[in-house]
Structures are given as C-alpha cells and as structure tokens.
Design a protein around this motif. Structure first.
Motif, PDB file in Angstrom:
ATOM      1  N   ALA A 100       0.827  -1.204   0.000  1.00 48.55           N
ATOM      2  CA  ALA A 100       0.000   0.000   0.000  1.00 48.55           C
ATOM      3  C   ALA A 100       0.863   1.256   0.000  1.00 48.55           C
ATOM      4  N   LEU A 101       1.989   1.205   0.729  1.00 43.91           N
ATOM      5  CA  LEU A 101       2.880   2.358   0.790  1.00 43.91           C
ATOM      6  C   LEU A 101       3.560   2.583  -0.558  1.00 43.91           C
ATOM      7  N   VAL A 102       3.966   1.483  -1.195  1.00 44.19           N
ATOM      8  CA  VAL A 102       4.572   1.590  -2.528  1.00 44.19           C
ATOM      9  C   VAL A 102       3.585   2.226  -3.502  1.00 44.19           C
ATOM     10  N   GLU A 103       2.340   1.762  -3.454  1.00 48.61           N
ATOM     11  CA  GLU A 103       1.314   2.294  -4.355  1.00 48.61           C
ATOM     12  C   GLU A 103       1.086   3.778  -4.101  1.00 48.61           C
ATOM     13  N   GLU A 104       1.093   4.160  -2.828  1.00 49.47           N
ATOM     14  CA  GLU A 104       0.891   5.565  -2.484  1.00 49.47           C
ATOM     15  C   GLU A 104       2.037   6.430  -3.012  1.00 49.47           C
TER      16      GLU A 104
END
Length: 291
Positions: free
Chosen positions: A58-62
């Motif tokens: 999720a952090l990578v996507e953000e």
C-alpha cells in the motif's frame, strides 16, 4: 540560410526549460524553421525506490501515485511554458512539413529516462537545444547533455541562462585540429555562412599542428564564402584554456562559440574537468558543440 529545418528543444521543466526554449525559438524566427518542444515525463513506477519486502504494498502504491501526480504537474507546467512563449513570440503552432516557410513549433512528450529519449529523438532533428546542466542534477542534467552529444549524432546548442536576442552574427570557433572540432565546424556551417564576423581561436600550446590547421580551416571556410580571422590565445591547458576562450569570446563580442566536445576521453573529462566542462559552467553565450 539553409541546412537547419528542424530543432529539438528539450524542456525539462518550467524553470530550467525557458532559456533553451526561447533560444530555439529565436533561431526558428531567424531561420524560418520548425521547433519541437520535447518533454520527457518521469516513469513514476521506476522512479520510486523499492525496499524489498520491508515496504508494504500500500505504501509503494501511495508513493507511485504521488510521483505520478508530480510528473503530470511538471509536464503540464512545461507545456504551459511552451504555449506562453510561442504566443509571446508569435510562433505558429503547426507540425506539418514543410510548413509555410516561416517559424513554427509543436509539442511532444515521452515517458521514461530523459537521456535515452533525447538521444533517440535527436537523431531525427537537425539541431538539439538544451540548457546548461544543473549543478546538482536538476534538469537538464549532465547525463542528458552527454547523451545528446555522444549518442544523437547531431550538433547540440547549449543555451546560456538568459536567452540571447540574436545568435550567429559574430561567431568564435575554438579550434584544436581535432575531429570533434571539425564536426562542430561542419554542424555550424549554416550559421558561419550567414555570420558578419568569424574568428578562429587557437591556444598557444594547443595540439601539435593546430596552428597550421587553423590557417587551413581559414582557407576551407573561404571556399564556403566565409571570411575568418585567426587569433592565438596565450593560455595554459585545462581550465586556463577554458578561461581564455571565455575571455576571447567576450573580446570579439561573439554571440556563438563553436567547439568540439570531449576531445579527449569522456571519462577523463568527467573526472578531471577540462575545457568542455569549464565552458559549460561559465559561458555566457550559446555553445554549439559536436563530438
């Protein structure tokens, strides 16, 4: 003037792209040719650092989304700059060859690594125009300039921080008898034949035989209808030669300096500096470079 019909102007962002864009459009106005404003949008997925399994998906996507938003905004501002400057200079927006014979411009974007795209796109242009490379890798980066010089096969005009009002009335040629300098002269021939004054500059301790070939260059230019004078610079090698070239260009009131780039090994230039690096950081007039 003939020979230059298309110019690729690299617009990295709104701040650094204005000087090279204005410089390219000044040339288009004088030559009646076409300018393609070219922006390379960063590939957000490749630009975001990856820290293995320690980083949550999720952090990578953000982070990718944030980088993509920034890239879109940067591209939009670059395009806005292009539209404003073209309107200010009354340059027609038209990408249909051969055009009306007057100056025209168009806008293109690509996505990925700027050096690779600039080198490839530059191969189908007559001249590339870039800004001076930023000190800390800001666009236009030194990597992009190197790619343009070493991989496009075309001459490169490096614009000064402030775009000039005119280019090519008084031209200085930095001559050392090298193949790179010869290619630079050939790339500059459309400017040389239209110049009011041309001066060949050679260093007193330059490459062996450079003084003799300078007079041969003078004769060669005469066959093209270019009357040139030769001036010897009493300077040492390395940075002092670069300083002497800047000073001599100022003295003859040159508005364009033609020179070969990286006439020694590229690695040596990048590590030890040299004339090319000095001119890139200190020239106050456009540089027309070839490798």
């Amino acid at each position: 003037m003939t020979g230059i019909r298309t110019i690729l102007s690299v617009v990295g962002d709104e701040a650094t792209g204005e000087a090279p864009l204005r410089t390219a459009l000044v040339l288009a106005r004088d030559l009646g040719c076409h300018v393609e404003g070219f922006h390379v949008r960063i590939d957000a997925s490749a630009a975001v650092p990856y820290v293995g399994e320690a980083m949550a998906g999720a952090l990578v996507e953000e982070m990718v989304e944030a980088a993509e938003k920034e890239a879109r905004e940067r591209a939009a501002k670059a395009h806005g700059l292009f539209a404003r400057v073209c309107a200010e200079l009354a340059i027609a927006l038209d990408d249909t060859p051969p055009g009306t014979g007057g100056p025209s411009a168009s806008w293109q974007e690509a996505r990925g690594a700027e050096p690779e795209h600039v080198a490839m796109r530059g191969r189908v242009a007559d001249l590339l125009v870039l800004g001076q490379p930023g000190l800390h890798g800001e666009p236009p980066s030194l990597l992009t300039l190197n790619a343009a010089l070493l991989e496009s096969g075309r001459p490169v005009l490096v614009a000064p921080p402030q775009a000039p009002a005119e280019i090519g009335r008084r031209i200085a040629i930095a001559w050392n008898g090298s193949a790179e300098a010869a290619r630079a002269v050939m790339g500059a021939m459309p400017f040389l034949v239209a110049a009011q004054e041309v001066t060949v500059l050679i260093a007193e301790i330059d490459e062996e035989g450079a003084d003799a070939t300078a007079h041969e260059l003078e004769r060669h230019l005469a066959w093209h209808g270019v009357k040139a004078g030769v001036r010897v610079l009493h300077a040492a090698a390395g940075t002092r030669a670069g300083e002497a070239l800047v000073a001599a260009s100022d003295e003859v009131k040159a508005d364009l300096l033609v020179m070969g780039a990286y006439t020694h090994s590229r690695l040596r230039q990048l590590i030890l500096g040299g004339v090319t690096r000095h001119l890139l950081g200190n020239a106050r007039i456009p540089l027309l470079l070839s490798h």
